[in-house]
Structures are given as C-alpha cells and as structure tokens.
Design a protein around this motif. Structure first.
Motif, PDB file in Angstrom:
ATOM      1  N   ARG A  71      49.344  42.674  37.010  1.00  0.00           N
ATOM      2  CA  ARG A  71      49.670  41.251  36.274  1.00  0.00           C
ATOM      3  C   ARG A  71      48.409  40.379  36.063  1.00  0.00           C
ATOM      4  O   ARG A  71      48.056  39.879  35.183  1.00  0.00           O
ATOM      5  CB  ARG A  71      50.958  40.355  36.651  1.00  0.00           C
ATOM      6  CG  ARG A  71      52.222  41.049  36.335  1.00  0.00           C
ATOM      7  CD  ARG A  71      53.231  39.832  36.630  1.00  0.00           C
ATOM      8  NE  ARG A  71      54.617  40.747  36.775  1.00  0.00           N
ATOM      9  CZ  ARG A  71      55.335  41.329  37.679  1.00  0.00           C
ATOM     10  NH1 ARG A  71      54.844  40.990  38.695  1.00  0.00           N
ATOM     11  NH2 ARG A  71      56.445  41.767  37.481  1.00  0.00           N
ATOM     12  N   ALA A  72      47.907  40.295  37.126  1.00  0.00           N
ATOM     13  CA  ALA A  72      46.576  39.665  37.332  1.00  0.00           C
ATOM     14  C   ALA A  72      45.233  40.073  36.359  1.00  0.00           C
ATOM     15  O   ALA A  72      44.610  39.369  35.541  1.00  0.00           O
ATOM     16  CB  ALA A  72      45.916  39.360  38.672  1.00  0.00           C
ATOM     17  N   ALA A  75      46.601  39.332  32.481  1.00  0.00           N
ATOM     18  CA  ALA A  75      46.933  38.157  32.031  1.00  0.00           C
ATOM     19  C   ALA A  75      45.601  37.350  31.962  1.00  0.00           C
ATOM     20  O   ALA A  75      45.309  36.599  31.074  1.00  0.00           O
ATOM     21  CB  ALA A  75      47.622  37.293  33.122  1.00  0.00           C
ATOM     22  N   ASP A  76      44.618  37.664  33.045  1.00  0.00           N
ATOM     23  CA  ASP A  76      43.295  36.935  32.870  1.00  0.00           C
ATOM     24  C   ASP A  76      42.118  37.893  33.381  1.00  0.00           C
ATOM     25  O   ASP A  76      41.653  37.807  34.451  1.00  0.00           O
ATOM     26  CB  ASP A  76      43.148  35.580  33.906  1.00  0.00           C
ATOM     27  CG  ASP A  76      41.879  34.849  33.804  1.00  0.00           C
ATOM     28  OD1 ASP A  76      41.423  34.997  32.590  1.00  0.00           O
ATOM     29  OD2 ASP A  76      42.004  34.149  34.577  1.00  0.00           O
ATOM     30  N   PRO A  77      41.825  39.051  32.732  1.00  0.00           N
ATOM     31  CA  PRO A  77      40.978  40.013  33.243  1.00  0.00           C
ATOM     32  C   PRO A  77      39.471  39.481  32.880  1.00  0.00           C
ATOM     33  O   PRO A  77      38.811  40.053  31.957  1.00  0.00           O
ATOM     34  CB  PRO A  77      41.220  41.155  32.100  1.00  0.00           C
ATOM     35  CG  PRO A  77      41.663  40.538  31.051  1.00  0.00           C
ATOM     36  CD  PRO A  77      42.345  39.006  31.409  1.00  0.00           C
ATOM     37  N   PRO A  78      38.937  38.937  34.028  1.00  0.00           N
ATOM     38  CA  PRO A  78      37.313  38.877  33.972  1.00  0.00           C
ATOM     39  C   PRO A  78      36.542  40.038  34.158  1.00  0.00           C
ATOM     40  O   PRO A  78      36.967  40.910  35.021  1.00  0.00           O
ATOM     41  CB  PRO A  78      37.112  38.208  35.156  1.00  0.00           C
ATOM     42  CG  PRO A  78      38.140  38.171  36.121  1.00  0.00           C
ATOM     43  CD  PRO A  78      39.371  38.381  35.186  1.00  0.00           C
TER      44      PRO A  78
END
Length: 83
Positions: A71-72, A75-78
C-alpha cells in the motif's frame, strides 16, 4: 500448515498442536523508524506475512503486514526509495 480441503481430522490435529511446535524464536521485529526497504527485506528473508513493531524496550507497539508495504509503495511511491 493447512491440510487439503476436506481433511477435517488432520485440521483438528494441527489445531491441537502447541504453539511451541510452530513458532519461530527469536521473533524477528522491526522498530517504528525502520525504513521500508529493510522491512521488505525482512519479509523476504523470513517468509512471514507480517512483523511485530517494537519500541526501544522491546514492547510490542504494533504489527506491520506485507500488504502495508505494498500500500505504501502504491500510494506514495518515491522512485528513489525502490531503486
């Protein structure tokens, strides 16, 4: 550890086993500030579906399942985190 579907007696026998027969020790843990790459590596190394999160005193403060890592990432894939 689950038996074939319909193997009721085998399932009952598995459920009656003591925890000591199926647990791992020492229990791998992560701290709240462990970076996601290290947590992902711990999942790959252990094959576990999740890990306890412990504080400096070794007290369990939470649990992180594999799905939270996914999920991490979604959701916010740097991009530099996963390279």
């Amino acid at each position: 550890l689950l038996p074939e579907p319909g193997a009721v007696q085998q399932a009952i026998a598995l459920a009656r086993r003591p925890v000591a027969e199926v647990m791992i020790s020492p229990v791998p843990t992560v701290s709240p500030d462990t970076d996601l790459r290290r947590v992902a590596r711990a999942f790959l190394d252990t094959g576990l579906p999740g890990l306890p999160v412990t504080d400096e005193a070794g007290h369990c403060t939470g649990f992180i399942p594999r799905t939270d890592i996914l999920r991490a990432m979604v959701a916010d894939p740097p991009l530099d985190l996963w390279s």
